[in-house]
Design an enzyme around this catalytic site. Sequence first.
Site, short mmCIF file in Angstrom:
data_model
loop_
_atom_site.label_atom_id
_atom_site.label_comp_id
_atom_site.label_asym_id
_atom_site.label_seq_id
_atom_site.Cartn_x
_atom_site.Cartn_y
_atom_site.Cartn_z
N HIS A 1 0.83 -1.21 0.00
CA HIS A 1 0.00 0.00 0.00
C HIS A 1 0.86 1.26 0.00
CE1 HIS A 1 0.96 0.95 4.18
NE2 HIS A 1 0.82 -0.35 4.44
N GLU B 1 -2.47 -7.04 7.96
CA GLU B 1 -1.12 -6.91 8.49
C GLU B 1 -1.01 -7.60 9.85
OE1 GLU B 1 1.89 -6.96 8.39
OE2 GLU B 1 2.59 -4.95 7.81
#
Length: 370
Positions: free
Chosen positions: A178, A252
């Site tokens: 990202h 994550e």
Amino acid sequence: MTRDRVVVEADGGSRGNPGPAGYGAVVFDADRNRVLAERREFLGVATNNVAEYRGLVAGLTAARDLGAREVDVRMDSKLVVEQMSGRWKIKHPDMIPLAEQARTLAGSFARVTYTWIPRAENSHADRLANEAMDGEDAITSGAVAETTEESAAEPAAATAPGWTGAVGAPTRMLLLRHGQTELSVERRYSGRGNPELTAFGRSQARSAAERIAERGAIAAVVSSPLGRARETADAAARALGLPVTVHEGLTETDFGKWEGLTFGEAAERDPDLHRRWLSDTSVRPPEGESFDEVRARIERVRDELTASYAGSNILVVTHVTPIKTLLQLALDVGPSLLYRLHLDLASLSIAEFYPDGGSSVRLVNDTSHL
């Protein structure tokens, strides 16, 4: 005969990207009730994007030959539509001269518009492109290949690189980290928290989207559920004309009580635990998740994605630890990779997983699009 307005629909495909390629273009009257011209051609070895641009050039040429004054171009290539509309830059050297040729042709009309349409609405041009490729197949193999949407953009080579010996068509995962957030600017642990992309992070996402769209032949976009990954994935999905599939397993690492802390702050808060965590993948942050637990989760993700998208190219938009773990699995190496490999924000890596269990890594931490 002079025609005031026509509709041009064009498409191109490559079986291998690059591989055997062809284009198709059709010119309709203004109401799309009647076909005025068709063009198709086998191109030899080329990429999807080159074939799509060649289809556009052929369609505009046919419209010019018909004496049209205004042209409405409709294509399912987001890349070509955005570049020809002037909203995206053209960076790939193979496409710059083709785009210039298309612009020169467009200058011969009073007006040209460019509209993106879903693949299903571009079926006539898609069929012509497949016929061009299938016609060449018939010449070389003695039989016309069955035309399917998947075969029009076969994504992955059936032989492994290097000395792996793996066979079959791999599931090729384009692993995109990202873009920038405020926590990444301040180098803070950013796990299950949900910071938004910064303005620069959104710019990174757009640049990555253009890079992915130029590559083409992506079957699916799969994203972590967290907002920073979703926003990055959304940019790529818009460029590719695909939906985003969210996979919870791509989230994550849970950094627990270290969430939002800097490296130094976490080390000061829990000095012994933090020191052990940096060398032992079984150690958890306080109320968090160990890297061993992340690996087990990512192994399941890998197995699910290779089963769901066997033999395809897929874009996987996620975070630094899941990407490192997928690279670790593909390389079949120990946990030191997690601590020694650096991955930049909005970087691209590529891992391949073969049906016989083999794997390879083709790219790591590429930021040439930024």
